[in-house]
Design a protein around this motif. Structure first.
Motif: not given
Length: 706
Positions: A84-85, A87-101
């Motif tokens: 979902e992230i 799709g809405m904000f791009g894979e770069e942001v999704a990878e960063l959020v996943d890394g922080v998680t």
């Protein structure tokens, strides 16, 4: 909570071309996902991600990092998903959020074996995209700023983790302002009385001396005006934790502490830096040994600055840091300066380090680590160390941590050079291999064919690279002998608890201990890297206590020949738990010294007299006399209370001598019979806590014959 438009304004201050719509959408999405969630303080949870994003704007970071901060808890704490992230904000942001998680889910303060695995995962996450750790550090900073809402036990755990992991990591990345604040916030939780005491003394000092910072800043500006140099001058008092650490390291009272004020001079060019240095040194006397030129020899994280300490107004020592504006940006943001924006463009700061290269240099030396614990030791050595710069005979620079020795220098050049090292010359003079190197020294390594690393080197070296190479060489050289010895130790230990040391049992132990096979277990058992109790505990934890038999006090040392007699050296009085080495004397057997005993220097050129020793594992009897130097108040019943206190620690006083008698204080030397280093630590701590004890220290006296 900061409004979305205010957050966008903070970003626009340094990046007018920011994608404001992207930040608005992330802000609204994060608020919606966290709706109804509360922090321990009772505030809406979304106030936290917004505060983290605001902290990152101070480092002038890119839109992707700011958006990641707003969303960094969505995958972990809400119904949001990676897809979902993306799709809405791009894979770069999704990878960063996943890394922080993933970083958030690492329990970095857990048990040592698991902690080492998590450190490895942390560095792997950093190696993919360093912005992940920048968000995590900002997250931890805001959590520490608001930690008061947590229970006391959780506050202490978080503060200790911050002090052990996140603060030194921020320092290693060059983000000194963040390191200092994280340390001070942790200090406030872990030792509030000490911190309050330092702040009170500061207030008293300011009342007595006036505004010293304003006066010295004006003095520096006046000198620069005389030289017609344009520069900004800033002054500040150092953080309470920084002062406390210096007091502990130098064992000084606050009143005797120097350079508690720091000053920065920020100028236009590198040439101005050296002109300013000359002006300051002409006006005030430089303190010897307190000059560092990180402009000509930058740190690995890109840090550049000139540091000098001078005796300023009224004789007060002050530290002055001199750097250009671009150097200052890197000094403030560290590795994060690579992503910094200015006027809508990625700032082309020539001093900013490429994060990919930086993380590669930090992790390359860990690639050959034999196990997780060794990796953890290496990481901590690298993160906590300051640096010294030494030269090869050809003039090449070798960068080492503070406290490094010629052996570290040799291994930094090449493992083969380190393994073959037999001696070293520093500035042309032959020195012992345990000599601590200083900035600017020239080091020549002397090698010999057939030389192999000594076991005693492990306690001499300061770098993870050297420790790892030495251990690997020792294991290879002695493996067959250690396996045979380990087999016998395992057989005896297992029989003691009514079990057999079968291959299957040892394979199970290897799996539990994270080792490749049963042969490795036996090798480490034989080399004393593992104890029999640890092996049994890995399979039969309920039986492990039975292996802790008391060691025979007549033969507490391993490594002596059957016919060799031994005695402890009087100069250092080693006790079980401390690393030791033996020196042979004709007709007198072996004298056991602590590995750091200065008396060993005279035997540097006589390697044939050295014997590799270690203490037997198990519980030792309280049969090791240690001399303590005490200064106590001259009052009724004080000596009696001291003796009772020592008795309560299950230690016996075997001798007592009064050295000095004053109207207010007595100084005396106590000889106390102890079990081991931990027992010594307990006795010292008990005495230090006694209000009538002004000073207590262990005596190590070279004048006493070995």
């Amino acid at each position: 909570m900061i409004d979305v438009e205010d957050l966008i304004a903070l970003v626009r201050n340094y990046n007018p071309k920011t994608n404001a719509d992207l930040i608005r959408r992330a802000y609204e999405y994060g608020r919606k996902m966290h709706e109804g969630q509360k922090r321990h303080s009772g505030e809406d949870y979304f106030t936290h991600p917004v505060a983290v994003a605001a902290i990152l704007t101070e480092q002038r970071l890119d839109d992707a990092t700011i958006v990641t901060a707003l969303l960094h808890d969505t995958i972990e704490d809400t119904k949001s998903t990676w897809g979902e992230i993306a799709g809405m904000f791009g894979e770069e942001v999704a990878e960063l959020v996943d890394g922080v998680t993933k970083l958030t889910n690492l329990q970095l303060s857990s048990t040592e074996s698991k902690q080492s695995e998590n450190f490895r995962k942390l560095f792997m996450a950093m190696s993919k995209d360093l912005r992940v750790i920048l968000v995590k550090l900002a997250d931890r900073l805001h959590n520490m700023r608001t930690i008061k809402s947590l229970k006391a036990e959780k506050q202490a755990r978080k503060a200790r983790e911050t002090m052990d992991v996140f603060a030194p990591l921020a320092g290693r990345m060059g983000m000194q302002y963040m390191r200092e604040e994280l340390e001070d916030l942790s200090f406030k939780v872990l030792n509030p009385e000490a911190r309050s005491s330092i702040i009170r003394r500061f207030i008293t000092l300011q009342r007595e001396t006036g505004d010293v910072i304003h006066k010295i800043t004006a003095d520096i500006r006046l000198e620069l005006e005389k030289e017609k140099i344009e520069a900004d001058v800033y002054g500040r008092a150092k953080k309470p934790y920084s002062i406390w650490r210096k007091m502990q390291e130098k064992q000084l009272a606050f009143s005797r502490l120097s350079d508690i004020y720091g000053f920065r001079v920020i100028c236009r060019s590198e040439g101005d830096c050296y002109r300013i240095l000359g002006a300051i040194h002409r006006r005030w006397r430089a303190v010897p040994g307190r000059f560092k030129d990180y402009i000509s020899q930058p740190k690995s994280n890109g840090y550049r600055s000139i540091h000098t300490t001078v005796s300023g107004r009224d004789g007060k020592q002050v530290e002055v840091q001199i750097r250009t504006r671009q150097m200052h940006e890197v000094a403030e943001a560290g590795v994060a300066a690579h992503w910094s924006y200015r006027d809508g463009e990625r700032a082309q700061n020539p001093f900013a380090v490429d994060p990919a290269r930086w993380i590669a240099t930090l992790t390359e030396r860990f690639d050959n680590g034999d196990d997780h614990d060794e990796f953890l030791e290496n990481v901590k050595l690298e993160m906590y160390s300051d640096q010294v710069f030494c030269f090869t005979p050809k003039g090449d620079v070798v960068q080492l941590p503070k406290g490094a020795t010629p052996i570290d220098f040799a291994y930094a050049i090449h493992t083969r050079i380190g393994n073959a090292c037999v001696g070293a010359k520093v500035d042309g003079i032959r020195v012992p291999l345990w000599t601590r190197l200083k900035n600017g020294q020239s080091v020549e390594v002397i090698t010999a064919a057939g030389q192999r690393p000594q076991a005693t080197w492990i306690d001499i070296v300061a770098t993870g690279r050297a420790k790892s190479a030495i251990r690997r060489s020792l294991r290879e050289e002695n493996r067959e002998r250690f396996v045979k010895l380990g087999h016998e130790l395992a057989r005896v230990a297992f029989e003691h608890v009514g079990k057999k040391a079968t291959d299957k049992a040892l394979r199970t132990a290897a799996k539990t201990l994270g080792l490749p096979d049963e042969t490795e277990v036996l090798a480490r058992l034989g080399s004393a890297e593992l104890t029999a109790r640890e092996v049994i505990e890995a399979i039969y934890p309920e039986l492990a206590a039975q292996t802790a038999d008391e060691v025979d006090s007549r033969r507490p040392v391993v490594g002596l020949a059957a016919d060799q007699s031994f005695r402890r050296a009087n100069c250092c009085q080693p006790v079980p738990g401390e690393r030791i080495v033996g020196i042979t004397y004709r007709g007198q057997g072996v004298v056991v010294h602590a590995i750091d005993c200065p008396a060993l220097a005279e035997f540097e050129e006589q390697p044939e007299r050295w014997v590799d020793l270690h203490w037997h594992a198990g519980r030792h009897a309280a049969a090791f006399p240690v001399s303590l130097n005490l200064t106590i108040a001259n009052g009724a019943g004080v000596l009696g209370r001291i003796c009772t206190l020592i008795g309560e620690q299950m230690a016996n006083i075997s001798d007592l001598t009064f050295v000095d008698r004053k109207p207010d204080f007595y100084r005396l030397i106590l000889e106390v019979d102890l079990r081991d280093a931990e027992h010594l630590h307990m006795v010292l701590k008990a005495l230090e806590a006694e209000s009538d004890v002004a000073q207590v220290e262990r005596i190590r006296d070279l004048s006493r014959k070995p």
